[in-house]
Enzyme design. Sequence first.
Site, PDB file in Angstrom:
ATOM      1  N   ASP A 290       0.721  61.805  24.179  1.00  0.00           N
ATOM      2  CA  ASP A 290       1.706  62.413  24.981  1.00  0.00           C
ATOM      3  C   ASP A 290       1.555  64.024  26.323  1.00  0.00           C
ATOM      4  OD1 ASP A 290       3.039  60.040  24.566  1.00  0.00           O
ATOM      5  OD2 ASP A 290       3.754  61.138  22.304  1.00  0.00           O
TER       6      ASP A 290
ATOM      7  N   TYR B 156      -5.532  61.244  14.051  1.00  0.00           N
ATOM      8  CA  TYR B 156      -4.415  62.559  14.166  1.00  0.00           C
ATOM      9  C   TYR B 156      -4.346  62.820  13.193  1.00  0.00           C
ATOM     10  CZ  TYR B 156      -3.022  59.801  18.551  1.00  0.00           C
ATOM     11  OH  TYR B 156      -2.785  59.192  19.267  1.00  0.00           O
TER      12      TYR B 156
END
Length: 274
Positions: free
Chosen positions: A51, A109
């Site tokens: 994002d 992540y």
Amino acid sequence: MRVALGVSYNGQAYNGWQSQPSANTVQDRLEAALGRFATQEVHTICAGRTDAGVHGLMQVVHFDTELQRAPFSWVRGTNTFLPADIAVQWAQPVPDAFHSRACAVARRYAYVLLQSPVRPSVDAGRVGWVFHALDEQAMHKAVQHLLGEHDFTSFRASACQAKSPVKTLHRIDITRRAPPAGESTGTHGCVPCYWRFEFEGNAFLHHMIRNIMGCIVAIGQGLYPPEWMRTVLEARSRDAAAPTFSPDGLYFQGPVYGAEWGLPTRTAAYDWLP
């Protein structure tokens, strides 16, 4: 021939990874640089979209080309045309059967969080921030409720396009980098330190980690008990969870592939990451 690239980037200046009309994205910049080096249009497919504001330590992409170039020529040549906040780390020819997204067996992540009475300055945009002390034991207990296969609708953005909200989280690790010995407790007992939250799963929904982080931090601050995480998960409603946390400290560490592909893993260049 098919070529795979490992790409790192600072996502602060970009509207995410995926190419968009009239938008500044990492994919657009990478494909423009590849096109200039190859003197032909190049289309890439990535292992995992990020994002706006999210960083990438080792994004993996692949593309097809008729050009024959040595692997490091792709690295040097493409980097020549990239902005300073994006860099190709490695290039490697791969079989036609390789697909950066479909062949990934997991994705990793990390979220880096600064706990401090004062907001980040040098680290601005690269770490999240809280000014209250966090309870490590409570956060550890809370994330245990998320491990395994679940319906993660409560942590899914309304704009998420995934076909199914059911994902599997293999691992969530929480580590704290302690302050130097003798450092004061700061304001209201908030000892300055870095927290690192690592997530590994088969795939992730849009905003899933940032929404989970919002809940972890709320529990760490004592706003809710650890068991609240299960309540949120089972509600299967975005309204049940905490607000979406900042993208600043979120890093896509990269995909995980089987050894048969022989691809490089995360580089030592990022050992500085708290």
